[in-house]
Structures are given as structure tokens and as C-alpha cells.
Motif scaffolding. Sequence first.
Motif, PDB file in Angstrom:
ATOM      1  N   ALA A   1    -101.820  25.318   8.752  1.00 25.40           N
ATOM      2  CA  ALA A   1    -102.071  25.949   7.444  1.00 25.40           C
ATOM      3  C   ALA A   1    -102.860  24.984   6.571  1.00 25.40           C
ATOM      4  CB  ALA A   1    -100.754  26.328   6.766  1.00 25.40           C
ATOM      5  N   VAL A   2    -103.570  25.546   5.594  1.00 25.54           N
ATOM      6  CA  VAL A   2    -104.318  24.723   4.631  1.00 25.54           C
ATOM      7  C   VAL A   2    -104.131  25.308   3.232  1.00 25.54           C
ATOM      8  CG1 VAL A   2    -106.087  23.958   6.267  1.00 25.54           C
ATOM      9  CG2 VAL A   2    -106.444  26.076   4.965  1.00 25.54           C
ATOM     10  N   THR A   3    -104.324  24.462   2.231  1.00 30.30           N
ATOM     11  CA  THR A   3    -104.458  24.923   0.856  1.00 30.30           C
ATOM     12  C   THR A   3    -105.875  24.572   0.400  1.00 30.30           C
ATOM     13  OG1 THR A   3    -103.713  22.880  -0.249  1.00 30.30           O
ATOM     14  CG2 THR A   3    -102.006  24.434   0.458  1.00 30.30           C
ATOM     15  N   PRO A   4    -106.512  25.405  -0.426  1.00 27.96           N
ATOM     16  CA  PRO A   4    -107.900  25.128  -0.824  1.00 27.96           C
ATOM     17  C   PRO A   4    -108.072  23.845  -1.611  1.00 27.96           C
ATOM     18  CG  PRO A   4    -107.344  27.429  -1.229  1.00 27.96           C
ATOM     19  CD  PRO A   4    -106.066  26.729  -0.887  1.00 27.96           C
ATOM     20  N   GLN A   5    -107.085  23.523  -2.473  1.00 28.91           N
ATOM     21  CA  GLN A   5    -107.225  22.366  -3.352  1.00 28.91           C
ATOM     22  C   GLN A   5    -105.857  21.922  -3.835  1.00 28.91           C
ATOM     23  OE1 GLN A   5    -109.799  20.390  -4.655  1.00 28.91           O
ATOM     24  NE2 GLN A   5    -108.215  19.283  -5.759  1.00 28.91           N
ATOM     25  N   ASN A   6    -105.593  20.641  -3.743  1.00 25.32           N
ATOM     26  CA  ASN A   6    -104.394  20.103  -4.374  1.00 25.32           C
ATOM     27  C   ASN A   6    -104.557  20.155  -5.892  1.00 25.32           C
ATOM     28  OD1 ASN A   6    -101.878  18.277  -4.440  1.00 25.32           O
ATOM     29  ND2 ASN A   6    -103.368  17.108  -5.628  1.00 25.32           N
ATOM     30  N   GLU A   7    -103.616  20.790  -6.560  1.00 26.35           N
ATOM     31  CA  GLU A   7    -103.557  20.838  -8.020  1.00 26.35           C
ATOM     32  C   GLU A   7    -104.906  21.218  -8.652  1.00 26.35           C
ATOM     33  OE1 GLU A   7    -101.648  17.165  -9.211  1.00 26.35           O
ATOM     34  OE2 GLU A   7     -99.757  17.798  -8.297  1.00 26.35           O
TER      35      GLU A   7
END
Length: 453
Positions: free
Chosen positions: A190-196
Motif C-alpha cells: 500500500a502507499v499514501t500519496p503524501q505524508n501530512e
Amino acid sequence: MSKIMKGIQYFSDKDHEMTCQEVFESQFMSGAVTLEVSETPVNYGFLGFGVAITGASCYELFQMEPQQRRKILEDIYSEDGLNLSVARLSVGASDYSAELYSYDDEPFDTALEHFSVERDKEYIIPMIKEILEIRPDLYLFASPWSPPGWMKTGGQMCGGYMRREYIDCYAEYFIRYLKAYEEEGIIIRAVTPQNEPETHQFGKMPACIWHPEIESSFILSLKKKLKENNLDVKVWMYDHSFTGTQRVLWMLENTKGLKENCDGAAFHYYDGAIEETMKIRKQYPDLELHFTEGGPRLFDNYGNDWCKWGIMCSKALNLGYRSFTGWNLILNECGGPNIGPFFCGGLVTEDRVSKEIEHSGQYKTFRHIAPFIHPDSKIYAVSPDPYFGEYMSQYPNIMKKTEGFLIENKTEEKVLVLVNPNQNKMQLQIRLEQKWYYVEMMPESISTIVFQR
């Protein structure tokens, strides 16, 4: 006739760590707080607990003697240790990296001809591989702290805003990263587009602000490229504080196709209350929720904040979160290496002079919970009955309620986890299988009670 369950309580407070004592079957006690267990599970299929394998953590591990490193990693990732089963990676540098870099620092290289993870091969990828030797089924997800500077306003990795014209290029950057790591035998799930995405951190560390419309467009572009490349990778949106709940709802409501192409939403604990995110659960019950960052503070109750983390873990589990990930795996006694402004602590700390290892309060909390939860565990909410209330005559020193949950495993084992955040002892009782059990909770303590036949 079934055997009577016996209970063993393991508790930690300022004077004890996983100290063992027996819990006995009891008669009803009118003055004790009665705990109730939810009729149906509130969580099932929980992925597990974890921490971030940051560049800083990898650098610290790489400096250690191999035997010492192996001992620490087995303690954290083996089933006989903490049993951590989830880990977060940073895509390029985070504030907890030894170096500041992206995978393509060649200005305006939209063809990504200079893309390379070669820098990670010195000490980051080798350390991840060592961890995977111990925990081959480790669930890995990854988050970037910043795109390459040339994709942003200001032209730097530290601060600035993501620019719309580089959305597709950056989605391809993710694909290159996922494939490069896969070639190393590291499968990212899994990935997230951008931390914070709602802070630039004043240019003091890798960071980037993303407008919600740009984040939505990026998720759609990335999901399309993942399908085209036959990559089975989930996308979790947002990856910031609980206070961003309205942003997440706005994105889902106002972006065509987003709810079909986004697998989850990720949250940190730094601002707001986790209960706010139940607005998302109510409107989008199939969207996974993940706790993706929150760790100990180096100079703020580093080794004894187990109640804080016990309560946070309890809330996340009771509210149906699918995973719980802390922050840095290991840092040195100064909270480093660090290219940012914060004083975070690792799950464990290594003193570079004495070589001693210190465990955080979060480590102690994980020790009470993570070894007892498995993929097929059913988790039930536990709370005081409706007749528990505050003694207003004691204001402002009002007794806080006990937080907790019950784990039911296929082995017929039942595990009760409870947190007493008060400065006074608590007398509790719970009814399991038509029997009352009396539990004593010491001040500011966390307990794990294992019931077996």
C-alpha cells in the motif's frame, strides 16, 4: 462439561513490567466497576501493529554489530517477541533520514531518465531485507515526505506546494519506486500519496502541501497506472491528523471515481480526536481506516507513557481501524539521525556511548497487545457499564474511565487488555461465560489478562 477458565494478569506500571499474577473467579462486588463486552466483534481482520523503518532507523541499525542488531530485530518482529507485522517505509528522505534526497534530483526530468533507488542500497534496503528474513509476511506500506523539488513551487524538497502539471509524472515515479523495490525482493502492499499534505513545516524538513483536488487527481492517475502495470497495491488517502476528516469527506463527495479508486484513509494522532473519523466510517463503511503515525517523544515521558499508547491503541481497535503503526523503529540517544526540527524518540533507543538499549512506553504497550492479536482474532469492545459515572465531589481529580478490549482467538483463548489512566487503584469485575472475575488495576497501569482453560 467444559473446564473453568483460569486468568493470568500481566501488568506494567512505574514499578513493574509484565509482572504476572493470577486472576480468580469471584462473586459479584457491588462497589467494583462492572465492565461490559460488546455483543458482536468491533474489529476482525486486523493487519497488526508496526513502526516506520525510516532511513534514520536503518542507518542506526547498519552501524550496529550484526549480533546485537539481530537480537533487537528478533525481539521486535518475531512471533516470540513483540510480533510486529506492519511497517511503513519512506519514499526518499523523511525528516528522520540521515540524508536529504529524492529518487530523481535532476531538474525537470519528466521522462525520469535519472530515476534511481541506488542510494537506498547502501543501508536502507539491506536493513529492510534483514527484517524480512525474520518476518517474511511483514505488511509494508510506503509514504513520501516530498516529491522531487522540481515538481513543487519553490523548487525544493523542504516546503512548497505540489504542482498540478506533474501529477502524471509523479504517479509514474511511484510505479518506478514500487518496481525497483520489487526487484530487490521487497513487496510494498500500500502507499499514501503524501505524508501530512496540509503542512510545509516552514521549509525545515522534507514536506509538501497538497490541495485536496490535486491529491484526488493524483490518486486517480496512480490507480490507473497501478492497474496498467498489474501492481496489486492499495492507495490510502490523506495520511495526516484526525482533524482532516472533513477534507477526506469533501474529496470523496466531490471527486468522481475517487471512492471506487481509493482503498483507505490514513491518520496521525497529532491533532484532533480519533472519534472524528467515525464520520467517514458512517458514510463510507467499506473504506479502510489506518493509524499510520504516532510515536514517543524523546524528552516527554519517553519510557513511561504506556497509558497514552494503551488508550490510543484501544480506541483504534474499538473503532475498527485495520492497522496501527507508530513512528521510528530505533533512534539514537539524541533522537537522530534527524534532518528536521522535532525531538521524536524511537520505539527503542540506542545510546551510542554505552551501547545500552532503552524501551519506550509505546514498546511496553505493544508488548501487552501485539503478541496476542492474530489475523483471525475477533476483537470486542470493553467499557464500564452505563452506571459508571464521575464523582463530582472529587472535581477536578475525577476518576477517568477504563479503556479496553477483549481478543477472542481460535484457540478458545480470551485476552482482556485494560488501561487505568488514573492515579488511584481501580477495582474492576467482568462476567465471562457466566462467571464473574475480579481484576485489580494499579494506578497508571496497563494490564493483559489471558484466560485459558
